[in-house]
Design a protein around this motif. Structure first.
Motif, PDB file in Angstrom:
ATOM      1  N   GLN A  10       0.838  -1.207   0.000  1.00 46.22           N
ATOM      2  CA  GLN A  10       0.000   0.000   0.000  1.00 46.22           C
ATOM      3  C   GLN A  10       0.871   1.255   0.000  1.00 46.22           C
ATOM      4  O   GLN A  10       0.608   2.196  -0.738  1.00 46.22           O
ATOM      5  CB  GLN A  10      -0.919   0.021   1.225  1.00 46.22           C
ATOM      6  CG  GLN A  10      -2.053  -0.958   1.164  1.00 46.22           C
ATOM      7  CD  GLN A  10      -2.840  -0.983   2.457  1.00 46.22           C
ATOM      8  OE1 GLN A  10      -2.275  -0.861   3.550  1.00 46.22           O
ATOM      9  NE2 GLN A  10      -4.139  -1.151   2.345  1.00 46.22           N
ATOM     10  N   ALA A  19      -7.986   6.347  -1.097  1.00 48.35           N
ATOM     11  CA  ALA A  19      -9.041   5.436  -0.635  1.00 48.35           C
ATOM     12  C   ALA A  19      -9.191   4.259  -1.596  1.00 48.35           C
ATOM     13  O   ALA A  19      -9.415   3.129  -1.170  1.00 48.35           O
ATOM     14  CB  ALA A  19     -10.365   6.181  -0.494  1.00 48.35           C
ATOM     15  N   THR A  64      -6.047   2.008  -0.996  1.00 44.31           N
ATOM     16  CA  THR A  64      -6.006   1.338   0.312  1.00 44.31           C
ATOM     17  C   THR A  64      -7.434   1.031   0.762  1.00 44.31           C
ATOM     18  O   THR A  64      -8.001   0.049   0.352  1.00 44.31           O
ATOM     19  CB  THR A  64      -5.283   2.214   1.353  1.00 44.31           C
ATOM     20  OG1 THR A  64      -5.957   3.478   1.460  1.00 44.31           O
ATOM     21  CG2 THR A  64      -3.829   2.437   0.991  1.00 44.31           C
ATOM     22  N   SER A  65      -7.974   1.891   1.578  1.00 51.08           N
ATOM     23  CA  SER A  65      -9.358   1.769   2.054  1.00 51.08           C
ATOM     24  C   SER A  65      -9.806   3.161   2.486  1.00 51.08           C
ATOM     25  O   SER A  65      -8.967   4.023   2.763  1.00 51.08           O
ATOM     26  CB  SER A  65      -9.428   0.817   3.252  1.00 51.08           C
ATOM     27  OG  SER A  65      -8.815   1.412   4.379  1.00 51.08           O
ATOM     28  N   GLU A 100     -10.928   4.019   5.291  1.00 48.43           N
ATOM     29  CA  GLU A 100     -10.446   4.264   6.656  1.00 48.43           C
ATOM     30  C   GLU A 100      -8.991   4.742   6.640  1.00 48.43           C
ATOM     31  O   GLU A 100      -8.623   5.690   7.336  1.00 48.43           O
ATOM     32  CB  GLU A 100     -10.560   2.998   7.516  1.00 48.43           C
ATOM     33  CG  GLU A 100     -11.969   2.549   7.799  1.00 48.43           C
ATOM     34  CD  GLU A 100     -12.656   1.853   6.608  1.00 48.43           C
ATOM     35  OE1 GLU A 100     -11.939   1.298   5.738  1.00 48.43           O
ATOM     36  OE2 GLU A 100     -13.888   1.888   6.547  1.00 48.43           O
ATOM     37  N   THR A 101      -8.167   4.070   5.846  1.00 49.00           N
ATOM     38  CA  THR A 101      -6.751   4.454   5.752  1.00 49.00           C
ATOM     39  C   THR A 101      -6.628   5.839   5.145  1.00 49.00           C
ATOM     40  O   THR A 101      -5.842   6.662   5.611  1.00 49.00           O
ATOM     41  CB  THR A 101      -5.968   3.422   4.919  1.00 49.00           C
ATOM     42  OG1 THR A 101      -6.099   2.146   5.553  1.00 49.00           O
ATOM     43  CG2 THR A 101      -4.495   3.789   4.814  1.00 49.00           C
TER      44      THR A 101
END
Length: 88
Positions: A39, A68, A71-72, A74-75
């Motif tokens: 990531q 986003a 990764t995600s 949240e990250t």
């Protein structure tokens, strides 16, 4: 005084636009953001050489949207928290 702020912005933006995956992992640990090596490398690859200005709200939002996807959400939110620490 305002000239000093511009220099500070240039230094921060330069760091973001030249960051490596290894450096990103180090900052992730420092700011308690969970990132894998893959990531970090993907994010660094996305950021590197783009000449982004994280002090521009629209540009920062676009960067976070891309992070986003890499990764995600949240990250990306956590990385945005770090960016906000720089721009405040």
């Amino acid at each position: 005084m305002w000239g000093h702020l511009k220099i500070f912005e240039k230094i921060i933006n330069h760091k973001i636009n030249t960051i490596t995956g290894k450096e990103l992992l180090k900052y992730g640990k420092q700011f308690q953001i969970s990132l894998s090596g893959e990531q970090a490398n993907k994010i660094a690859g996305y950021l590197r050489g783009k000449n982004f200005n994280i002090f521009n709200e629209a540009e920062r939002a676009r960067i976070i949207g891309e992070i986003a996807k890499i990764t995600s959400p949240e990250t990306a939110k956590e990385i945005n928290r770090v960016f906000m620490g720089f721009v405040k």
